[in-house]
Design an enzyme around this catalytic site. Structure first.
Site, short mmCIF file in Angstrom:
data_model
loop_
_atom_site.label_atom_id
_atom_site.label_comp_id
_atom_site.label_asym_id
_atom_site.label_seq_id
_atom_site.Cartn_x
_atom_site.Cartn_y
_atom_site.Cartn_z
N GLY A 91 0.82 -1.21 0.00
CA GLY A 91 0.00 0.00 0.00
C GLY A 91 0.85 1.25 0.00
CB SER A 187 3.10 -3.99 -3.54
OG SER A 187 2.83 -2.70 -4.06
CG ASP A 394 3.61 -4.76 -11.56
OD1 ASP A 394 2.72 -3.93 -11.81
OD2 ASP A 394 4.31 -4.73 -10.53
#
Length: 475
Positions: A91, A187, A394
């Site tokens: 995030g 991430s 990605d």
């Protein structure tokens, strides 16, 4: 028998507390009772399984009001012989349960618009005991009763709170304390995982028997690890995959290497970066070759970190955020159900906001270093096993970014770039370095590798845990 055992445990706890308690007996039976209370007997729409799973809250410290929510799955078999792995999504502010557990690598995947769960044939609990954690507070079901805590969040607090969670979680599940322990994530967990690993490593030096954590290594995927190379890799990836024009590429590349905001402003970089992001408006930047979900909004304002050069213009949060079509919306709907929350022992304080896959109550992130590379090097030197993997479709944290970042470390190559196989097909490419670092790609996978390439991701994970090289021949 199970009901009699639970009644007996409750009786033991009650008489100990009534007697004033405070000793070893109360602590042990209390934690055992809490563990049994966290046992998930069944969930709405859940298929039957033989392994046990648990979920609930762990309070962090006596002097704060924080509680982090977890979901733990024992391995499908040989529980006592398999390692324990903590999975973290990024995030910052996104849920490891809504993404990792429910959409990617957990045993149950949410389907049918949030009305049922299906068995994941390639769940990572085939290879390990898997613990999913929602961190920091404000993410998913994790909460604080002090609203000021939500304004103090950042990388440092997240690592400290996750470490405190682990210390207390092991008190509840002491039989797993001796298991080899690994961290994994994707991430922005490129920050979370190495930072937590470093904290565990440093605290272990002066740890007691109760606070020592048997850390062996970590694995991170499509990971944010170095701002400068992350941005350059994003730009080069978009151009090399025909998403932006030659003209825009050169303009954005020039802006990406500028040293000051004044130079960037004078060169009209805001307009160029906006053009760059507009190029992704009709596709999913996280998986550039898969369809987007057409039944819900294709953009959302998530708290998702971008490179600082893009963040200057407050544009990064507007990028499309599709992931695997529509499953994100299914997960959100499922975890907002009262019957699901009841069976998961979740939302016990009745939060004033709905469950979301990425937090809407975290509005500020106070600290995030430009680079994680020094931590990775430090932990390599400490002897930890470290694997970095990249789904090669990605565009958000692309393989080019990861390769540039690792090249910046100047490591000596142990075994050069080569294909690795899953069964008869090339699953990706891999390179190993002196000091224990492995870089692997997963062919055709996006930001969430297990969503697009579940079989290959399980193979990758299993080889990481065993320390064996990925297969370089079909089998």
């Amino acid at each position: 028998m199970a009901q009699l055992r639970e009644l007996f445990l409750c009786f033991l706890v009650s008489i100990t507390v009534a007697a004033g308690g405070g000793g070893f007996f109360e602590k042990e039976t209390g934690e055992e009772a809490r563990r049994e209370a966290d046992r998930v007997r069944s969930l709405p729409g859940q298929p039957p399984v033989k392994f046990r799973h648990y979920s609930g809250y762990v309070n962090l410290r006596h002097n704060d009001q924080k509680a982090l929510f977890y979901w733990f799955f024992e391995a499908e078999d040989n529980v006592s012989q398999k390692p324990l792995v903590l999975w973290l999504n990024g995030g910052p502010g996104c849920s490891s349960i809504a993404y990792g557990a429910a959409q990617e690598l957990g045993p149950f995947l949410v389907r049918r618009n949030g009305s049922r769960l299906i068995l994941n044939k390639y769940s990572w609990n085939k290879a390990a005991n898997i613990l999913f954690l929602e961190a920091p507070v404000g993410v998913g079901f994790s909460y604080t009763n002090n609203s000021k805590d939500l304004r103090k969040l950042g990388d440092r607090v997240t690592a400290e709170d996750s470490h405190a969670f682990l210390i207390n979680w092991f008190k509840r599940f002491p039989s797993f304390k001796s298991h080899p322990f690994y961290l994994a994530g994707e991430s922005y967990a490129g920050h979370y995982v190495p930072q937590l690993a470093e904290l565990i490593h440093d605290r272990n030096k002066a740890a007691t028997k109760d606070s020592y954590i048997n850390l062996k290594g970590f694995m991170i995927g499509n990971a944010v690890i170095n701002d400068e190379t992350d941005l350059l890799g994003i730009v080069d990836y978009a151009w090399s995959h025909a998403i932006i024009s030659d003209q825009l590429y050169h303009k954005v590349k020039e802006c990406a290497v500028m040293q000051t905001e004044a130079d960037a402003s004078a060169s009209n970089c805001a307009a160029h970066f906006k053009g760059f992001m507009d190029a992704y408006s009709g596709i999913d930047i996280y998986s550039i070759y898969t369809p987007v979900c057409l039944t819900s909004s294709q953009t959302s304002r998530k708290l998702v970190f971008g490179p600082r050069r893009l963040a200057i213009y407050d544009l990064w949060h507007s990028l499309p955020s599709g992931y695997d079509p529509c499953t994100e919306a299914y997960a959100e709907k499922y975890f907002n159900r009262e019957d699901v929350q009841r069976d998961l022992h979740a939302n016990v304080t009745k939060l004033s906001y709905p469950y979301t896959t990425c937090s809407r109550v975290i509005q500020r992130w106070n600290d995030a270093p430009d680079t994680i590379l020094p931590i990775i090097r430090k932990l390599m030197n400490a002897g930890l096993r470290i694997w970095i993997y990249s789904g090669d479709t990605d565009g958000r944290v692309p393989v080019t970014s990861t390769r540039y970042s690792i090249n910046k470390m100047g490591l000596k190559t142990k075994k050069e770039w080569r294909a690795w196989f899953h069964k008869s097909q090339v699953a990706g490419w891999v390179e190993t370095y002196e000091g224990g670092l492995t870089l692997a790609t997963v062919r055709g996978a996006g930001h969430q590798v297990p969503v697009i390439a579940p079989q290959q991701s399980l193979s990758l994970f299993s080889h990481f845990l065993s320390g064996n090289a990925l297969p370089d021949l079909p089998f």
